[in-house]
Write an enzyme that holds these catalytic residues in place. Sequence first.
Site, PDB file in Angstrom:
ATOM      1  NE  ARG A   1       9.730   6.358   8.654  1.00  0.00           N
ATOM      2  CZ  ARG A   1       8.774   6.116   7.753  1.00  0.00           C
ATOM      3  NH1 ARG A   1       8.869   5.074   6.941  1.00  0.00           N
ATOM      4  NH2 ARG A   1       7.735   6.920   7.645  1.00  0.00           N
TER       5      ARG A   1
ATOM      6  CG  ASP B   1      -0.909 -17.110   8.740  1.00  0.00           C
ATOM      7  OD1 ASP B   1       0.085 -17.105   9.501  1.00  0.00           O
ATOM      8  OD2 ASP B   1      -2.087 -17.136   9.166  1.00  0.00           O
TER       9      ASP B   1
ATOM     10  CB  ALA C   1       1.265   0.376   6.586  1.00  0.00           C
TER      11      ALA C   1
ATOM     12  CG  HIS D   1      10.721  -2.196   5.126  1.00  0.00           C
ATOM     13  ND1 HIS D   1       9.369  -2.164   4.883  1.00  0.00           N
ATOM     14  CD2 HIS D   1      10.958  -3.318   5.827  1.00  0.00           C
ATOM     15  CE1 HIS D   1       8.817  -3.236   5.435  1.00  0.00           C
ATOM     16  NE2 HIS D   1       9.762  -3.949   6.005  1.00  0.00           N
TER      17      HIS D   1
ATOM     18  CD  GLU E   1      10.332  -7.401   6.481  1.00  0.00           C
ATOM     19  OE1 GLU E   1      10.621  -8.477   7.047  1.00  0.00           O
ATOM     20  OE2 GLU E   1       9.844  -6.427   7.083  1.00  0.00           O
TER      21      GLU E   1
ATOM     22  CE1 TYR F   1       8.787   5.105   3.025  1.00  0.00           C
ATOM     23  CE2 TYR F   1       7.201   6.913   2.937  1.00  0.00           C
ATOM     24  CZ  TYR F   1       7.694   5.775   3.557  1.00  0.00           C
ATOM     25  OH  TYR F   1       7.099   5.302   4.699  1.00  0.00           O
TER      26      TYR F   1
ATOM     27  NE  ARG G   1       6.669   4.583   9.964  1.00  0.00           N
ATOM     28  CZ  ARG G   1       5.586   4.711   9.193  1.00  0.00           C
ATOM     29  NH1 ARG G   1       5.205   3.730   8.423  1.00  0.00           N
ATOM     30  NH2 ARG G   1       4.891   5.829   9.191  1.00  0.00           N
TER      31      ARG G   1
ATOM     32  NE  ARG H   1       3.907   6.651   1.565  1.00  0.00           N
ATOM     33  CZ  ARG H   1       4.124   5.447   2.065  1.00  0.00           C
ATOM     34  NH1 ARG H   1       4.626   4.503   1.299  1.00  0.00           N
ATOM     35  NH2 ARG H   1       3.846   5.195   3.308  1.00  0.00           N
TER      36      ARG H   1
ATOM     37  N   PRO I   1       0.793  -1.234   0.000  1.00  0.00           N
ATOM     38  CG  PRO I   1      -0.109  -1.101   2.136  1.00  0.00           C
ATOM     39  CD  PRO I   1       0.527  -2.063   1.177  1.00  0.00           C
ATOM     40  CG  ASN I   2      -0.263   4.322   1.224  1.00  0.00           C
ATOM     41  OD1 ASN I   2      -1.226   4.854   0.684  1.00  0.00           O
ATOM     42  ND2 ASN I   2      -0.334   3.773   2.417  1.00  0.00           N
TER      43      ASN I   2
ATOM     44  CB  SER J   1      12.218   4.521   5.430  1.00  0.00           C
ATOM     45  OG  SER J   1      11.201   3.655   5.890  1.00  0.00           O
TER      46      SER J   1
ATOM     47  CG  HIS K   1       4.674  -1.998  10.481  1.00  0.00           C
ATOM     48  ND1 HIS K   1       5.983  -2.378  10.626  1.00  0.00           N
ATOM     49  CD2 HIS K   1       4.679  -1.000   9.541  1.00  0.00           C
ATOM     50  CE1 HIS K   1       6.748  -1.629   9.833  1.00  0.00           C
ATOM     51  NE2 HIS K   1       5.970  -0.791   9.157  1.00  0.00           N
TER      52      HIS K   1
ATOM     53  CG  ASN L   1       8.294  -1.969   0.682  1.00  0.00           C
ATOM     54  OD1 ASN L   1       7.636  -2.023   1.726  1.00  0.00           O
ATOM     55  ND2 ASN L   1       8.961  -0.891   0.320  1.00  0.00           N
TER      56      ASN L   1
HETATM   57  C1  DQA Z   1       7.962   1.135   4.122  1.00  0.00           C
HETATM   58  C2  DQA Z   1       7.996   1.343   5.638  1.00  0.00           C
HETATM   59  C3  DQA Z   1       6.618   1.132   6.246  1.00  0.00           C
HETATM   60  O1  DQA Z   1       6.665   1.342   7.654  1.00  0.00           O
HETATM   61  C4  DQA Z   1       5.628   2.109   5.652  1.00  0.00           C
HETATM   62  O2  DQA Z   1       4.341   1.880   6.157  1.00  0.00           O
HETATM   63  C5  DQA Z   1       5.635   2.100   4.166  1.00  0.00           C
HETATM   64  C6  DQA Z   1       6.907   2.021   3.459  1.00  0.00           C
HETATM   65  C7  DQA Z   1       9.319   1.467   3.474  1.00  0.00           C
HETATM   66  O3  DQA Z   1       9.515   1.042   2.342  1.00  0.00           O
HETATM   67  O4  DQA Z   1      10.146   2.148   4.068  1.00  0.00           O
HETATM   68  O5  DQA Z   1       4.607   2.247   3.518  1.00  0.00           O
HETATM   69  O6  DQA Z   1       7.668  -0.220   3.857  1.00  0.00           O
END
Ligand code: DQA
Length: 141
Positions: free
Chosen positions: A104, A84, A74, A97, A95, A22, A108, A17, A9-10, A99, A77, A71
């Site tokens: 942070r 699962d 959110a 990320h 995995e 980011y 997170r 953003r 998401p996002n 950031s 978390h 990635n």
């Molecule tokens: C993220 C870190 C997450 O905590 C956050 O909710 C994101 C981006 C990152 O790529 O740093 O949406 O996954």
Amino acid sequence: MKIQIINGPNLNLLGKREPETYGKESFETYFEKLKQQFPNIQLHYFQSNIEGELINQLHEVGFTFDGIILNAGAYTHTSIAIHDAIAAIKTPVVEVHLSNVYAREEFRHKSLITSKCTGLITGFGMEGYAMAIGHLLNKKL
Ligand code: DQA
């Protein structure tokens, strides 16, 4: 060699953003560079803001591809369902990320998915995806 990148998401808003966190580049622009950097790898990209669609995609590629770079945004978390799904599939999941989640907010600092992933790359911006591919490549050689 087939690798699936899954962004949650996002992350469709990368470039627009919170650029101070980011970066200024869209994922689509970075993805073109990544394909040039690894011309011999079949790289696939999927993004969704919807938890169930991320899970469907993990199921879709998780028995045939050589690696998945996830990635989960959110959902990292919050999502027992993604935890699962990673546990249920055969393909190794790295995995990533952008950031450094540990530098942070405290919410997170907890990932529900790391325990089912091969490893975690956090805080290296877009380069984290290339680092994950490098790992999957070395593993396969
Ligand atoms: C993220 C870190 C997450 O905590 C956050 O909710 C994101 C981006 C990152 O790529 O740093 O949406 O996954």
